[in-house]
Design an enzyme around this catalytic site. Sequence first.
Site, short mmCIF file in Angstrom:
data_model
loop_
_atom_site.label_atom_id
_atom_site.label_comp_id
_atom_site.label_asym_id
_atom_site.label_seq_id
_atom_site.Cartn_x
_atom_site.Cartn_y
_atom_site.Cartn_z
N ASP A 1 0.84 -1.20 0.00
CA ASP A 1 0.00 0.00 0.00
C ASP A 1 0.87 1.25 0.00
OD1 ASP A 1 -2.40 1.32 -0.05
OD2 ASP A 1 -2.76 1.17 2.10
N GLY A 2 0.32 2.33 -0.55
CA GLY A 2 0.98 3.63 -0.43
C GLY A 2 1.64 4.15 -1.70
N GLY B 1 0.18 5.67 -4.14
CA GLY B 1 -0.39 6.99 -4.41
C GLY B 1 0.20 8.04 -3.49
N LEU C 1 -6.94 -5.07 7.10
CA LEU C 1 -6.65 -6.15 6.16
C LEU C 1 -7.25 -5.90 4.78
CD1 LEU C 1 -6.97 -9.29 8.47
CD2 LEU C 1 -4.88 -8.29 7.50
N ASN D 1 -10.83 -2.74 -5.76
CA ASN D 1 -10.06 -1.76 -6.56
C ASN D 1 -10.74 -1.41 -7.88
OD1 ASN D 1 -6.84 -2.99 -5.37
ND2 ASN D 1 -7.98 -1.18 -4.69
N TRP D 2 -11.80 -2.17 -8.26
CA TRP D 2 -12.59 -1.78 -9.44
C TRP D 2 -13.29 -0.45 -9.22
CZ3 TRP D 2 -11.47 -4.37 -13.63
CH2 TRP D 2 -11.13 -5.72 -13.56
C1 IPE Z 1 -5.33 -2.85 -0.50
O1 IPE Z 1 -5.02 -1.51 -0.63
C2 IPE Z 1 -5.33 -3.51 -1.85
C3 IPE Z 1 -4.03 -3.69 -2.46
C4 IPE Z 1 -2.88 -3.39 -1.92
C5 IPE Z 1 -4.06 -4.27 -3.77
P1 IPE Z 1 -6.15 -0.38 -0.80
O2 IPE Z 1 -5.42 0.88 -0.92
O3 IPE Z 1 -7.06 -0.76 -1.90
O4 IPE Z 1 -6.93 -0.53 0.59
P2 IPE Z 1 -7.86 0.53 1.35
O5 IPE Z 1 -8.90 1.00 0.37
O6 IPE Z 1 -7.00 1.65 1.81
O7 IPE Z 1 -8.43 -0.23 2.52
C1 IPE Z 2 -1.32 0.36 -3.55
O1 IPE Z 2 -1.15 1.74 -3.54
C2 IPE Z 2 -1.51 -0.19 -4.94
C3 IPE Z 2 -2.86 -0.71 -5.21
C4 IPE Z 2 -3.84 -0.79 -4.36
C5 IPE Z 2 -3.09 -1.19 -6.56
P1 IPE Z 2 -2.40 2.72 -3.53
O2 IPE Z 2 -2.76 3.08 -4.92
O3 IPE Z 2 -3.50 2.15 -2.70
O4 IPE Z 2 -1.77 3.98 -2.79
P2 IPE Z 2 -2.45 4.91 -1.70
O5 IPE Z 2 -3.03 4.04 -0.63
O6 IPE Z 2 -3.52 5.70 -2.44
O7 IPE Z 2 -1.34 5.77 -1.20
MG MG Z 3 -4.08 2.30 -0.76
#
Ligand code: IPE
Ligand code: IPE
Ligand code: MG
Length: 246
Positions: A34-35, A37, A201, A82-83
């Site tokens: 995660d992270g 973005g 989770l 994520n969709w």
């Molecule tokens: C979890 O991260 C999914 C993946 C790492 C693929 P998200 O960024 O989608 O989770 P939330 O929305 O913060 O719970």
């Molecule tokens: C994790 O990074 C990658 C995926 C969920 C595909 P994010 O895209 O969730 O990044 P943040 O949480 O917005 O920083």
């Molecule tokens: Mg995220």
Amino acid sequence: MSAKAATDCLPASANSAAGPAGGHGARHVAIIMDGNGRWARARMLPRMVGHQRGVEAVRRVVRAARDMGLDALTLYAFSTENWRRPEDEIAALMGLLKRFILSDLDEFCANNVRLRIIGDYRAFAPDVVALIDHALARTAGGTGVTLVIALNYGSQDEIARAAGKAAAKGVVTPATITAELDTAELPPLDLIIRTSGEMRLSNFLLWQAAYAEMWFTEVHWPDFTPEHLEAALAAFGKRERRFGGR
Ligand code: IPE
Ligand code: IPE
Ligand code: MG
């Protein structure tokens, strides 16, 4: 792309690193990456650059997992939720996934990595599905680390599918559901790592996490290094796992 189904990754010696290894004792580690973005936003870069740098972190960590003697590394790459993201971000993530497989498949083969997928990846576009199927077939004989990528994965979806299959066979127990999960062939889950500070989770391996240990870090996924994995494994090695006993 070759259409041949047989594995052409020659089985070499089994994972040569030190078995259930390095003293940490973990066989199966899963990571909520995660992270991406937030990493990009902190640098005033487009989100996509964060995802690109995230792929580089994946590469580093797969190599490290092998060296650290893990049997299985499961990476959460795309969730059923994520969709809900904008179409252009989803399309970009699919493009990155394709480029990652195309560029790294030879290295997986050379290093005896076996690729597995959990989640319903068949919902992806036909060209992505075909590429994944090709990679699965090519690496099927790998006897080193198993790299599991969670794609269109949601734990609740997985459990519902597994319970349905168990019910169709007439016996619904924790053991029969476990045997129908996408992870059925994998070692039990030892450790879940989540980067970027969130402590949830997000519908990942809910069933398998029953007695897994957790390790959280503020580090955004693109900055994650083998040293972080090592730190997580060292912490894991010091945990006392009781599984409800005493
Ligand atoms: C979890 O991260 C999914 C993946 C790492 C693929 P998200 O960024 O989608 O989770 P939330 O929305 O913060 O719970
Ligand atoms: C994790 O990074 C990658 C995926 C969920 C595909 P994010 O895209 O969730 O990044 P943040 O949480 O917005 O920083
Ligand atoms: Mg995220």
